[in-house]
Design a protein around this motif. Structure first.
Motif, PDB file in Angstrom:
ATOM      1  N   THR A   9       0.859  -1.188   0.000  1.00  0.00           N
ATOM      2  CA  THR A   9       0.000   0.000   0.000  1.00  0.00           C
ATOM      3  C   THR A   9       0.899   1.243   0.000  1.00  0.00           C
ATOM      4  N   GLN A  10       0.299   2.409   0.037  1.00  0.00           N
ATOM      5  CA  GLN A  10       1.063   3.650   0.017  1.00  0.00           C
ATOM      6  C   GLN A  10       1.958   3.718   1.262  1.00  0.00           C
ATOM      7  N   ARG A  34      -4.275   1.871   3.991  1.00  0.00           N
ATOM      8  CA  ARG A  34      -3.559   1.314   5.145  1.00  0.00           C
ATOM      9  C   ARG A  34      -2.079   1.561   4.867  1.00  0.00           C
ATOM     10  N   PRO A  35      -1.626   2.804   5.096  1.00  0.00           N
ATOM     11  CA  PRO A  35      -0.248   3.123   4.738  1.00  0.00           C
ATOM     12  C   PRO A  35       0.741   2.300   5.552  1.00  0.00           C
ATOM     13  N   VAL A  36       1.890   2.063   4.947  1.00  0.00           N
ATOM     14  CA  VAL A  36       2.893   1.184   5.539  1.00  0.00           C
ATOM     15  C   VAL A  36       4.239   1.909   5.583  1.00  0.00           C
ATOM     16  N   ALA A  37       5.050   1.556   6.554  1.00  0.00           N
ATOM     17  CA  ALA A  37       6.391   2.128   6.654  1.00  0.00           C
ATOM     18  C   ALA A  37       7.264   1.553   5.539  1.00  0.00           C
ATOM     19  N   PRO A  53      11.649 -18.376  -4.334  1.00  0.00           N
ATOM     20  CA  PRO A  53      10.629 -17.592  -5.047  1.00  0.00           C
ATOM     21  C   PRO A  53       9.228 -17.934  -4.531  1.00  0.00           C
ATOM     22  N   ALA A  54       8.393 -16.904  -4.417  1.00  0.00           N
ATOM     23  CA  ALA A  54       7.065 -17.092  -3.846  1.00  0.00           C
ATOM     24  C   ALA A  54       5.944 -16.768  -4.829  1.00  0.00           C
ATOM     25  N   GLY A  55       6.287 -16.342  -6.058  1.00  0.00           N
ATOM     26  CA  GLY A  55       5.234 -15.919  -6.982  1.00  0.00           C
ATOM     27  C   GLY A  55       4.610 -14.631  -6.462  1.00  0.00           C
ATOM     28  N   MET A  56       3.286 -14.576  -6.442  1.00  0.00           N
ATOM     29  CA  MET A  56       2.593 -13.401  -5.889  1.00  0.00           C
ATOM     30  C   MET A  56       2.545 -13.543  -4.367  1.00  0.00           C
ATOM     31  N   ALA A  57       3.373 -12.791  -3.697  1.00  0.00           N
ATOM     32  CA  ALA A  57       3.399 -12.806  -2.228  1.00  0.00           C
ATOM     33  C   ALA A  57       2.177 -12.054  -1.700  1.00  0.00           C
ATOM     34  N   PRO A  58       1.790 -12.317  -0.466  1.00  0.00           N
ATOM     35  CA  PRO A  58       0.698 -11.530   0.110  1.00  0.00           C
ATOM     36  C   PRO A  58       1.090 -10.056   0.142  1.00  0.00           C
ATOM     37  N   GLU A  59       0.141  -9.192  -0.121  1.00  0.00           N
ATOM     38  CA  GLU A  59       0.368  -7.752  -0.088  1.00  0.00           C
ATOM     39  C   GLU A  59       0.776  -7.337   1.324  1.00  0.00           C
ATOM     40  N   ILE A  60       1.568  -6.272   1.425  1.00  0.00           N
ATOM     41  CA  ILE A  60       1.913  -5.730   2.737  1.00  0.00           C
ATOM     42  C   ILE A  60       1.227  -4.384   2.915  1.00  0.00           C
ATOM     43  N   ALA A  61       0.661  -4.187   4.088  1.00  0.00           N
ATOM     44  CA  ALA A  61      -0.066  -2.953   4.406  1.00  0.00           C
ATOM     45  C   ALA A  61       0.201  -2.592   5.852  1.00  0.00           C
ATOM     46  N   ARG A 111       1.023  -7.624   7.692  1.00  0.00           N
ATOM     47  CA  ARG A 111       0.762  -6.393   8.436  1.00  0.00           C
ATOM     48  C   ARG A 111       2.092  -5.780   8.893  1.00  0.00           C
ATOM     49  N   GLY A 112       2.349  -4.551   8.447  1.00  0.00           N
ATOM     50  CA  GLY A 112       3.549  -3.842   8.879  1.00  0.00           C
ATOM     51  C   GLY A 112       3.534  -3.615  10.373  1.00  0.00           C
ATOM     52  N   ARG A 113       4.727  -3.549  10.963  1.00  0.00           N
ATOM     53  CA  ARG A 113       4.844  -3.392  12.418  1.00  0.00           C
ATOM     54  C   ARG A 113       4.748  -1.937  12.853  1.00  0.00           C
ATOM     55  N   ARG A 114       5.277  -1.041  12.054  1.00  0.00           N
ATOM     56  CA  ARG A 114       5.371   0.360  12.453  1.00  0.00           C
ATOM     57  C   ARG A 114       4.050   1.089  12.210  1.00  0.00           C
ATOM     58  N   THR A 115       3.738   2.000  13.118  1.00  0.00           N
ATOM     59  CA  THR A 115       2.491   2.764  13.009  1.00  0.00           C
ATOM     60  C   THR A 115       2.771   4.164  12.468  1.00  0.00           C
ATOM     61  N   PHE A 116       1.730   4.812  11.999  1.00  0.00           N
ATOM     62  CA  PHE A 116       1.866   6.186  11.528  1.00  0.00           C
ATOM     63  C   PHE A 116       2.217   7.103  12.697  1.00  0.00           C
TER      64      PHE A 116
END
Length: 126
Positions: A9-10, A34-37, A53-61, A111-116
């Motif tokens: 995500t952004q 859901r912005p990510v660091a 290689p994982a192909g299409m990995a799960p998106e990170i947000a 899910r990214g660990r860092r918060t806004f």
């Protein structure tokens, strides 16, 4: 050829270039995200690069759902920039998707660990 694609995500930093303009008025797209660091994305990319290689990995947000206009205003305050942030809704299907959650991850995602809030704190400290 084996491959891995990681979508994200952004980043928290997305509004910064908009706020860096010389103009006192900044137009920011209405966008629910859901912005990510960037650091979380970089660490995840390194982990994938070192693995199979994982192909299409799960998106990170990021961990929190936020509005981009609000993010820009909060960054401007922390940076001490006097800017009038004007929300702009893009026309058509793209604009509607951006404002109604079309950019949010669907299904399972990393899910990214860092918060806004932590990002803002690091800007204050700098």
């Amino acid at each position: 050829m084996p491959w891995t694609v990681l979508r994200a995500t952004q980043f928290f930093e997305f509004p910064e270039p908009l706020l860096n303009s010389a103009s006192p008025v900044v137009m920011v797209p209405r966008m629910l995200t859901r912005p990510v660091a960037a650091q979380d994305v970089a660490e995840t990319l390194v982990a994938y690069a070192l693995g199979d290689p994982a192909g299409m990995a799960p998106e990170i947000a990021g961990p929190d759902q936020l509005d981009m206009v609000d993010m820009a205003r909060r960054i401007a305050r922390v940076r001490g920039r006097r800017r009038l942030v004007v929300p702009v809704t893009l026309p058509g299907k793209v604009g509607k998707a951006m404002t109604t959650g079309g950019l949010l991850p669907r299904g399972e995602y990393l899910r990214g660990r860092r918060t806004f809030e932590a990002h803002l704190a690091s800007l204050r400290a700098a």
